[in-house]
Design a protein around this motif. Structure first.
Motif, short mmCIF file in Angstrom:
data_model
loop_
_atom_site.label_atom_id
_atom_site.label_comp_id
_atom_site.label_asym_id
_atom_site.label_seq_id
_atom_site.Cartn_x
_atom_site.Cartn_y
_atom_site.Cartn_z
N CYS A 70 8.97 -3.22 6.82
CA CYS A 70 10.06 -2.39 6.39
C CYS A 70 10.59 -1.78 7.63
O CYS A 70 10.04 -0.68 7.98
CB CYS A 70 9.49 -1.41 5.26
N THR A 101 7.56 -5.54 -5.36
CA THR A 101 6.82 -5.79 -4.00
C THR A 101 5.64 -7.06 -4.35
O THR A 101 5.81 -7.42 -5.51
CB THR A 101 5.67 -4.56 -4.06
N THR A 102 5.30 -7.57 -3.27
CA THR A 102 4.25 -8.59 -3.34
C THR A 102 3.13 -8.25 -2.54
O THR A 102 2.83 -7.12 -1.91
CB THR A 102 4.93 -10.00 -2.80
N ALA A 103 2.14 -9.10 -2.46
CA ALA A 103 0.88 -8.77 -1.93
C ALA A 103 1.23 -8.47 -0.25
O ALA A 103 0.32 -7.84 0.63
CB ALA A 103 -0.22 -9.75 -1.82
N SER A 104 2.11 -9.19 0.16
CA SER A 104 2.53 -9.28 1.59
C SER A 104 3.61 -7.97 2.07
O SER A 104 3.92 -7.96 3.08
CB SER A 104 3.26 -10.62 2.20
N SER A 105 3.99 -7.35 1.11
CA SER A 105 4.96 -6.26 1.17
C SER A 105 4.40 -5.32 2.06
O SER A 105 3.05 -5.01 2.25
CB SER A 105 5.34 -5.61 0.03
N ASP A 106 5.13 -4.59 2.76
CA ASP A 106 4.68 -3.29 3.88
C ASP A 106 4.40 -2.34 3.16
O ASP A 106 4.80 -1.53 2.34
CB ASP A 106 5.93 -2.94 4.53
N GLN A 107 2.95 -2.07 3.05
CA GLN A 107 2.24 -1.11 2.33
C GLN A 107 2.36 0.44 2.76
O GLN A 107 2.35 1.43 2.00
CB GLN A 107 0.79 -1.40 2.61
N SER A 108 2.59 0.59 4.12
CA SER A 108 2.96 1.84 4.48
C SER A 108 4.29 2.32 3.82
O SER A 108 4.65 3.65 3.53
CB SER A 108 3.05 2.06 5.94
N ILE A 110 5.42 1.34 1.03
CA ILE A 110 5.30 1.44 -0.29
C ILE A 110 4.79 2.71 -0.66
O ILE A 110 5.05 3.75 -1.64
CB ILE A 110 4.26 0.47 -1.00
N GLN A 111 3.99 3.25 0.25
CA GLN A 111 3.46 4.52 -0.12
C GLN A 111 4.30 5.85 0.49
O GLN A 111 4.21 6.84 -0.40
CB GLN A 111 2.07 4.80 0.88
N SER A 123 5.23 -5.17 -9.25
CA SER A 123 4.60 -6.06 -8.05
C SER A 123 4.57 -7.29 -8.92
O SER A 123 4.27 -7.46 -10.05
CB SER A 123 2.98 -5.49 -8.23
#
Length: 184
Positions: A70, A101-108, A110-111, A123
């Protein structure tokens, strides 16, 4: 003889404009009017495979698919979607801003969305997204109608000022759709 001329003249008055109109349409003598600011998808894409069957079918959606990284364009898209929803005012209950979102999406990233409680996270897996979008690029903001058809696409903006101006275009289209729609 005078009667025949009158009838012929009367026929020409009604027939010639019809013929000219037909030629104008077929030969593209004018620019066809379009009031939408986004790119109209033709054919529309069916987004129903991405949603569970119990999701609210009578609501409009502004959708963004979270990428693996992202960067600035992504941040601007998230900001734009949130601003469009806020700017709708009392009409915002008819529209849901959705981030897929998917499993490969930017987790930071998303937080960070916790600071935007208006955005709905959904998801799914990458195969479902590929099945829905087929040959259409997923790097954009999409407007989804109440029948879960993706109808409009907006490009992402690199600069925040451009994103703000682009948000106005999205807002104008969504407001127009809500005004014309009796459902959602």
């Amino acid at each position: 003889m005078n009667n025949k001329k009158s009838i012929l003249l009367l026929a020409l008055v009604f027939v010639v404009p019809v013929i000219l109109a037909k030629l104008a349409l077929e030969l593209d003598w004018f620019n066809k009017g379009a009031t939408n600011k986004g790119q109209l998808l033709d054919p529309v894409l069916d987004m129903s495979p991405l949603y569970p069957a119990d999701s609210a079918p009578t609501i409009w959606r502004v959708v963004y698919i979270m990428p693996a990284q992202c960067e600035q364009r992504c941040q601007n898209a998230l900001y734009s979607i949130n601003q469009v929803w806020l700017a709708l005012g009392r009409e915002n209950e008819r529209v849901s801003p959705v981030i897929i979102t998917t499993a490969s999406s930017d987790q930071s990233a998303i937080q960070q969305l916790e600071s935007m409680p208006n955005l709905t996270l959904f998801s799914t897996n990458q195969q479902s997204i590929d099945r829905v979008f087929k040959d259409t690029a997923t790097d954009g903001i999409f407007v989804v109608d109440t029948l879960q058809n993706i109808i409009l696409r907006y490009d992402l903006q690199q600069e925040q000022q451009q994103a703000v101006m682009h948000s106005r275009e999205i807002l104008a289209d969504v407001k127009k759709l809500l005004k014309l729609s009796r459902i959602g």
